[in-house]
Design a protein around this motif. Structure first.
Motif, mmCIF file in Angstrom:
data_model
loop_
_atom_site.group_PDB
_atom_site.id
_atom_site.type_symbol
_atom_site.label_atom_id
_atom_site.label_comp_id
_atom_site.label_asym_id
_atom_site.label_seq_id
_atom_site.Cartn_x
_atom_site.Cartn_y
_atom_site.Cartn_z
ATOM 1 N N UNK A 145 0.818 -1.205 0.000
ATOM 2 C CA UNK A 145 0.000 0.000 0.000
ATOM 3 C C UNK A 145 0.859 1.265 0.000
ATOM 4 N N UNK A 146 1.989 1.215 0.718
ATOM 5 C CA UNK A 146 2.878 2.382 0.748
ATOM 6 C C UNK A 146 3.518 2.616 -0.618
ATOM 7 N N UNK A 147 3.954 1.537 -1.269
ATOM 8 C CA UNK A 147 4.558 1.670 -2.603
ATOM 9 C C UNK A 147 3.537 2.189 -3.607
ATOM 10 N N UNK A 148 2.317 1.679 -3.535
ATOM 11 C CA UNK A 148 1.266 2.123 -4.447
ATOM 12 C C UNK A 148 0.958 3.602 -4.226
ATOM 13 N N UNK A 149 0.937 4.015 -2.962
ATOM 14 C CA UNK A 149 0.676 5.427 -2.685
ATOM 15 C C UNK A 149 1.815 6.291 -3.197
ATOM 16 N N UNK A 150 3.048 5.773 -3.090
ATOM 17 C CA UNK A 150 4.192 6.501 -3.632
ATOM 18 C C UNK A 150 4.068 6.694 -5.134
ATOM 19 N N UNK A 151 3.615 5.660 -5.842
ATOM 20 C CA UNK A 151 3.392 5.786 -7.282
ATOM 21 C C UNK A 151 2.263 6.771 -7.578
ATOM 22 N N UNK A 152 1.206 6.701 -6.787
ATOM 23 C CA UNK A 152 0.063 7.586 -7.009
ATOM 24 C C UNK A 152 0.429 9.050 -6.766
ATOM 25 N N UNK A 153 1.324 9.292 -5.832
ATOM 26 C CA UNK A 153 1.716 10.661 -5.498
ATOM 27 C C UNK A 153 2.721 11.241 -6.489
ATOM 28 N N UNK A 154 3.397 10.370 -7.229
ATOM 29 C CA UNK A 154 4.393 10.836 -8.192
ATOM 30 C C UNK A 154 3.680 11.341 -9.444
ATOM 31 N N UNK A 155 3.933 12.555 -9.846
ATOM 32 C CA UNK A 155 3.149 13.178 -10.904
ATOM 33 C C UNK A 155 3.706 12.865 -12.292
ATOM 34 N N UNK A 156 2.806 12.593 -13.192
ATOM 35 C CA UNK A 156 3.109 12.296 -14.596
ATOM 36 C C UNK A 156 2.349 13.303 -15.448
ATOM 37 N N UNK A 157 3.034 13.955 -16.399
ATOM 38 C CA UNK A 157 2.411 15.023 -17.186
ATOM 39 C C UNK A 157 1.435 14.500 -18.233
ATOM 40 N N UNK A 158 1.479 13.193 -18.481
ATOM 41 C CA UNK A 158 0.581 12.630 -19.482
ATOM 42 C C UNK A 158 1.191 12.665 -20.868
ATOM 43 N N UNK A 159 0.681 11.819 -21.748
ATOM 44 C CA UNK A 159 1.155 11.806 -23.130
ATOM 45 C C UNK A 159 0.593 13.013 -23.880
ATOM 46 N N UNK A 160 1.242 13.333 -24.994
ATOM 47 C CA UNK A 160 0.735 14.429 -25.812
ATOM 48 C C UNK A 160 -0.688 14.120 -26.284
ATOM 49 N N UNK A 161 -1.530 15.095 -26.194
ATOM 50 C CA UNK A 161 -2.939 14.890 -26.537
ATOM 51 C C UNK A 161 -3.103 14.432 -27.982
ATOM 52 N N UNK A 162 -2.307 14.994 -28.874
ATOM 53 C CA UNK A 162 -2.416 14.622 -30.286
ATOM 54 C C UNK A 162 -2.062 13.152 -30.482
ATOM 55 N N UNK B 186 0.704 1.500 -28.185
ATOM 56 C CA UNK B 186 1.187 2.255 -29.336
ATOM 57 C C UNK B 186 1.348 3.736 -28.993
ATOM 58 N N UNK B 187 0.445 4.276 -28.176
ATOM 59 C CA UNK B 187 0.537 5.688 -27.797
ATOM 60 C C UNK B 187 1.775 5.951 -26.947
ATOM 61 N N UNK B 188 2.026 5.104 -25.966
ATOM 62 C CA UNK B 188 3.208 5.277 -25.119
ATOM 63 C C UNK B 188 4.481 5.108 -25.938
#
Length: 886
Positions: free
Chosen positions: A391-408, A467-469
């Motif tokens: 649960x702690x590791x999962x929360x660590x992943x959840x708290x780490x911010x990802x900007x997301x892939x390009x919308x296009x 394919x998007x990633x």
């Protein structure tokens, strides 16, 4: 042994009639009143006819009603709890003198009383308040009838304890009992009886030994050492008749055993005089080499033992056994698992019960979780810490911010037409699937969860996500518990996939100098062999360092609901420590992990998830709704509707049902076994189906030539087979199917299913069964092997050991076109049998099969047992919680 059967109001006279024929302790001691409820009603000593019949009908001895429907002939009058002395002890009772018989009888009665006392203290409850909203403890009124023989005339001391269907509450008043708790406590109460009788016989100088399975699992019973097995078997004619009937029916379920017991029950003749019976038993035993003197010699000096040390060791072993499959346990579960290990060790069950209670209250290894599902639950510190890390590791992943892939990039792949299989038309994503792709690639944390019913197109979503990633520069890797599931993930999504176990090996591999030199040497030899024998196509691997789920890597874990907590914790930690991203994909409604599990649902509720609900695998509206209904436990609805569509067959017994299933399968499966699959819950049923299917195909000329013995089968040219073990040298996974092209000596030439790198059929493999023997026929598979697979049609053999809501959901959701359900009448019940014949049944079905298909086997983290349900999800995470009715 302890069995429980409910009794209706019309069966009371049976017990009074048989009590007079018991020949157990003599005319004055063939019955007695037990339980605190009997004391409150001033019932004691011998059970008199009038008192019994009044209590059985729900009245007090003075004629006052004790329940609302007292006197109703259709009411559930009570339950017959039958305690049977182990056969070896029964033999000693039969051939011993009066003194020895009386001592064994006392031991048996002490066991009965100890077990009933346990039930009364822990499993006797009534409901009160509006709509029965309050559960209160109650005292029991029990009429015990003692018998000495089986219906076949064999020695068999046993006691029928008729528990009346009313209980006295501590605050006053009486009402009907909740039988549910009796059944929950049955196994433990039976073990209490066995342990107490064993302890009492040990006091007499007899030596007892706990019985176990060949794999060492304790059964909770015992036998007396020194009593010849041949004599016990001779005096087990009743049991042998039941077992022969079960064998003939091809079944071993509790429902079938109950039916076989009735089917084989002989007419009860008048018993000969008591003296004649004992003389006859002694003569029969002597003719099999066991005399009264030899029986007397088994009474030796009383053995002593260290109760504390024995029990402490048993508690530790019991905890390990329980937490090998579940994350938490109740006091009752730990008590039974401990108790069965002390049978034959001269330990009183009361001592074990106190020791378990003390351990749960004071051991530093125990974490108390509080109440859950009407019972207090506990776990071990090791399980708790493993879950805490997850649960702690999962929360660590959840708290780490990802900007997301390009919308296009995302929109390009959301709207794209995909064609992964050149033999099938391309497809575009549905709106729901498009939204799932957006959710899995948008800004947020580094852990994402995709849930969905079976057949909602999760793999199609993952192809677009992959394919998007990759377009934005990420490496996407896949993992699944089973090799076949990993293979399906790779085929359907294009994600380079392997088993979770192999991913762990890759994460832990080293590039030490010695290993590097040896690795290069092996690759040089393989390359040279390929040059010399170009048709071998041996795999040549590049030397790599440890696998790291770094910031440029996305790890997709498919069938994540089947992952045990420890393995899931390792994967989540690897993604967190490496800086990578994790996508968990699964369905908590399908089969749970074999190990302690529940992590997938727990993480989904904590970090949020997207759920696919539009089932598309089935091409009919009924098929799609049926999938959801089975997932939610609506077994009766599905089976009723299947019967209306002539998709339910109920056979007279298991063997006849299997034959009918194969006959129906043959109409299309004979020529197209790949897309027409048979599914069953047990390996024995699968073997029976496979064997009959092979026979049908051989008679049709589709299986020919000599056979090679492997995996319990004789496999020949034309057979469908399944690989049961991963093999990198062969390039197959556990669960890969194939077709036998040739059988020669010890070698099978097999073409695995699927396509090679160029889209052509895979190259044939030469499999020497002396080196690779994990091959079986592949016309039928178990439920576990069917999860994740899809066929045009499936023929499902319902019932068997382990039947649950999850199993029913999996087997009932594999087909594109049609599914046909099969069951035998012993498990289906007569009402479901009538429905299968087209007859109407208005009232709710009384069916062991329906009950089993409704009961959930889903697992939960210990943390979720302790944490209130309304705090499990993050504030802005999921649209709804992945919950299941308790």
């Amino acid at each position: 042994m302890l069995s429980i059967q409910s009794r209706s109001g019309g069966s009371g006279a049976y017990y009074l009639a048989t009590a007079a024929e018991a020949y157990y302790l003599g005319d004055d001691n063939t019955s007695e009143w037990l339980g605190d409820g009997a004391r409150r009603l001033r019932l004691s000593g011998h059970v008199r006819d009038n008192d019994f019949l009044k209590a059985f009908r729900g009245y007090s001895p003075t004629g006052n009603p004790l329940v609302q429907n007292a006197g109703d002939k259709d009411r559930k009058a009570g339950w017959d709890l039958t305690y049977s002395l182990p056969k070896s002890a029964a033999v000693l009772w039969a051939v011993g003198d009066e003194k020895d018989r009386a001592a064994i009888e006392r031991a048996h009665r002490e066991g009965v009383k100890a077990s009933l006392d346990y039930l009364e203290r822990t499993a006797a409850f009534t409901r009160t308040g509006k709509a029965g909203s309050t559960v209160e403890p109650a005292s029991l009124t029990v009429a015990a009838f003692h018998h000495g023989t089986s219906r076949a005339g064999d020695p068999g001391p046993h006691t029928h304890c008729v528990v009346m269907n009313f209980g006295h509450r501590d605050r006053g008043g009486t009402s009907a009992l909740e039988s549910h708790y009796f059944y929950l406590a049955k196994m433990t109460a039976g073990a209490v009886y066995q342990a107490k009788v064993s302890a009492e016989l040990e006091k007499l100088g007899l030596h007892t030994q706990a019985t176990t399975t060949p794999k060492g699992r304790f059964l909770g019973t015992f036998e007396v050492s020194g009593v010849p097995k041949a004599v016990c078997e001779f005096f087990s004619k009743r049991r042998q008749a039941i077992e022969e009937a079960l064998k003939a029916k091809g079944h071993n379920s509790a429902a079938a055993a109950a039916a076989a017991t009735l089917d084989t029950r002989p007419k009860k003749d008048k018993l000969p005089p008591r003296e004649e019976m004992f003389a006859g038993w002694a003569a029969d035993a002597a003719s099999h080499g066991f005399t009264g003197k030899q029986a007397r010699d088994l009474y030796r000096e009383r053995r002593t033992g260290d109760e504390l040390a024995t029990t402490a060791k048993a508690i530790e072993e019991a905890k390990r056994e329980l937490t090998a499959s579940v994350s938490s346990f109740t006091e009752r579960e730990l008590y039974r698992a401990t108790l069965v290990r002390t049978i034959g060790e001269r330990v009183e069950p009361s001592f074990v019960e106190k020791a378990v209670k003390t351990h749960l209250e004071s051991s530093g290894d125990i974490v108390s979780l509080g109440g859950f599902r009407l019972a207090h639950r506990f776990t071990t510190k090791q399980v708790w810490e493993t879950e805490k890390e997850l649960l702690a590791s999962a929360q660590g992943l959840a708290d780490r911010r990802f900007d997301g892939l390009r919308r296009a990039t995302v929109e390009e792949h959301v709207e794209k037409t995909y064609r992964p299989d050149t033999k099938r038309p391309g497809f575009t994503l549905k709106e729901e699937q498009k939204e799932a792709v957006r959710k899995l690639t948008e800004a947020g944390g580094d852990i994402r969860v995709l849930s969905g019913y079976a057949g909602t197109g999760k793999t199609a979503v993952l192809r677009a996500v992959r394919e998007a990633y990759e377009r934005d520069g990420y490496t996407v890797l896949g993992a699944s518990v089973a090799g076949a599931a990993a293979e399906q993930l790779e085929k359907g999504s294009g994600i380079r996939s392997d088993t979770v176990a192999m991913r762990f090996i890759e994460m832990n591999r080293s590039q030490s100098l010695g290993k590097s030199v040896w690795h290069h040497t092996k690759q040089m030899l393989k390359t040279a062999a390929n040059e010399f024998h170009r048709d071998l196509r041996l795999p040549v691997y590049k030397l790599r360092g440890p696998l790291v789920i770094d910031k440029g890597t996305v790890l997709v874990v498919d069938e994540a609901g089947m992952l045990g907590t420890e393995d899931l914790a390792k994967l989540v930690r690897a993604a967190k420590d490496g800086g990578g991203k994790l996508i968990l994909v699964g369905d908590h409604r399908q089969l749970p992990a074999i190990e302690p599990g529940g992590g997938f649902r727990s993480l989904a509720n904590r970090v949020g998830f997207f759920e696919l609900g539009d089932v598309t695998r089935q091409r009919s509206a009924w098929g799609r709704q049926k999938t959801k209904d089975l997932a939610e436990g609506e077994a009766e609805k599905v089976l009723r509707e299947a019967a209306e569509r002539n998709l339910l067959t109920v056979g007279r017994d298991r063997e006849a049902t299997v034959r009918q299933l194969v006959a129906d399968w043959s109409k299309k499966g004979l020529t197209d076994p790949k897309e027409n699959m048979m599914i069953a819950s047990t390996n024995a049923d699968v073997m029976a189906l496979n064997t009959l299917a092979q026979r049908e195909r051989r008679q049709a000329g589709l299986v020919t030539g000599p056979a090679v013995r492997v995996g319990g089968y004789a496999v020949a040219e034309g057979d469908r087979v399944i690989f049961r073990e991963n093999s990198r040298s062969l390039g197959v996974k556990n669960g890969t199917f194939g077709t036998v092209l040739r059988a020669d000596g010890s070698t099978l030439t097999i073409r695995p299913d699927g396509e090679g790198p160029a889209g052509q059929p895979r190259a044939p493999l030469a499999v020497d069964v002396r080196r690779y023997g994990k091959l079986e026929l592949g016309y039928a598979v178990t439920v576990f092997r069917s999860q994740g697979a899809t066929f045009d049609a499936s023929h499902v053999l319902l019932g068997g050991v382990g039947t649950s809501r999850e199993m029913a959901y999996v087997v009932g959701s594999r087909e594109r076109e049609t599914v046909h359900f099969y069951a035998d009448r012993f498990e289906a019940g007569y009402q479901l049998e009538k429905l299968s014949r087209g007859e109407r049944v208005e009232k709710p079905l009384e069916s062991p099969l329906v009950r089993a298909m409704k009961k959930s086997a889903e697992k939960s983290l210990a943390h979720d047992v302790q944490i209130p349900d309304d705090t499990r999800a993050s504030r802005d995470g999921p649209r709804h919680k992945l919950t299941r009715e308790l």
